[in-house]
Design an enzyme around this catalytic site. Structure first.
Site, PDB file in Angstrom:
ATOM      1  N   ASP A   1      -9.245  57.340 -12.964  1.00  0.00           N
ATOM      2  CA  ASP A   1      -8.708  58.623 -12.510  1.00  0.00           C
ATOM      3  C   ASP A   1      -8.690  59.561 -13.720  1.00  0.00           C
ATOM      4  O   ASP A   1      -7.966  59.293 -14.683  1.00  0.00           O
ATOM      5  CB  ASP A   1      -7.273  58.483 -11.990  1.00  0.00           C
ATOM      6  CG  ASP A   1      -7.150  57.654 -10.721  1.00  0.00           C
ATOM      7  OD1 ASP A   1      -7.824  56.612 -10.618  1.00  0.00           O
ATOM      8  OD2 ASP A   1      -6.337  58.023  -9.851  1.00  0.00           O
TER       9      ASP A   1
ATOM     10  N   LYS B   1      -7.383  61.394  -2.485  1.00  0.00           N
ATOM     11  CA  LYS B   1      -6.182  60.674  -2.908  1.00  0.00           C
ATOM     12  C   LYS B   1      -5.046  61.676  -3.074  1.00  0.00           C
ATOM     13  O   LYS B   1      -5.195  62.685  -3.754  1.00  0.00           O
ATOM     14  CB  LYS B   1      -6.430  59.925  -4.214  1.00  0.00           C
ATOM     15  CG  LYS B   1      -5.182  59.221  -4.762  1.00  0.00           C
ATOM     16  CD  LYS B   1      -5.499  58.402  -6.013  1.00  0.00           C
ATOM     17  CE  LYS B   1      -4.235  57.857  -6.654  1.00  0.00           C
ATOM     18  NZ  LYS B   1      -4.522  57.023  -7.858  1.00  0.00           N
TER      19      LYS B   1
ATOM     20  N   LYS C   1      -8.478  64.062  -6.094  1.00  0.00           N
ATOM     21  CA  LYS C   1      -7.052  63.710  -6.103  1.00  0.00           C
ATOM     22  C   LYS C   1      -6.205  64.955  -6.327  1.00  0.00           C
ATOM     23  O   LYS C   1      -6.552  65.810  -7.145  1.00  0.00           O
ATOM     24  CB  LYS C   1      -6.823  62.668  -7.198  1.00  0.00           C
ATOM     25  CG  LYS C   1      -5.397  62.207  -7.404  1.00  0.00           C
ATOM     26  CD  LYS C   1      -5.377  61.117  -8.477  1.00  0.00           C
ATOM     27  CE  LYS C   1      -3.975  60.777  -8.925  1.00  0.00           C
ATOM     28  NZ  LYS C   1      -3.972  59.764 -10.018  1.00  0.00           N
TER      29      LYS C   1
END
Length: 237
Positions: free
Chosen positions: A94, A187, A158
């Site tokens: 991430d 996400k 995300k």
């Protein structure tokens, strides 16, 4: 779609990104992930080796945060840190975008950064998640990032780091999903603290949930299903 408790658990990236997290804290995180069968533990890059060893011989991933939480590193340093994390056992990444360059409308930079990060992750067959940090962005900037992602095709986009002024919002998840569709997953992370928050994000289109309250959320969902005498919960997306 009908979700069992295990289906819900497999949506969760069980998270501890605190600067003062000890090995004992990391072991607890990994033990909880194993007990509840979460999809991943989300940790700082430096803890990749320790957590991957704790999760050896399981199907739970070790997710390293790169350029976290500000995103203020060069592309070269993000790529280097990503490869280092992977070599130390991380099998999901991430990373935070360079928000400054987005604000500068330097979309070529954002695109090149995303391309290089996706390439280094996919070189090792590791999923790449791109953190937008929506709390600092306008709706147009979120839309622009999602359009770039639709072209470059990271595995996920995300909403947030969880360290900004605010976290995931249902309307942002819906916006992101409306642009990337099924090409890229979404996400949601940041401020998801209970089962109602969790279900709202899944209904909005989130394919993965990053949170530190995973145990509390799953226990609450178990209780809800027990009270309703059901083994699944239907989610319309």
């Amino acid at each position: 779609m009908k979700y069992t408790i295990d289906d819900f658990a497999r949506l969760i990236d069980h998270t501890n990104l605190h600067a003062d997290a000890s090995n004992e804290d990391m072991k607890k995180l990994c033990d909880e992930a194993k007990k509840y069968h979460f999809k991943m533990v989300a940790i700082n890059q430096v803890q990749s080796k320790f957590c991957s060893e704790q999760l050896k011989n399981t199907d739970i991933d070790t997710g390293a945060a790169i350029a976290f939480p500000l995103g203020q590193q060069t592309i070269e340093s993000k790529v280097f840190d990503t490869e280092d994390a992977i070599k130390n056992g991380a099998n999901e990444i991430d990373y935070v975008i360079n928000i400054t360059e987005l604000k500068n409308k330097n979309y070529a930079y954002i695109k090149e950064e995303m391309k290089q990060m996706v390439n280094i992750c996919h070189k090792y067959h590791v999923p790449c998640k791109v953190i937008f940090e929506n709390c600092y962005l306008t709706k147009e900037e979120i839309k622009k990032l999602a359009e770039i992602a639709k072209e470059i095709k990271p595995d996920f986009i995300k909403t947030s780091t969880g360290f900004g002024p605010s976290g995931a919002k249902v309307e942002d998840v819906k916006l992101m999903k409306s642009i990337v569709g099924d090409n890229v997953k979404v996400k949601a992370a940041g401020g998801i603290r209970n089962s109602d928050d969790f279900l709202a994000m899944v209904r909005a289109g989130a394919d993965r949930i990053g949170c530190s309250a995973g145990v509390k959320i799953i226990e609450a969902l178990k209780q809800r299903m027990q009270d309703d005498n059901v083994t699944t919960i239907e989610i319309n997306r």
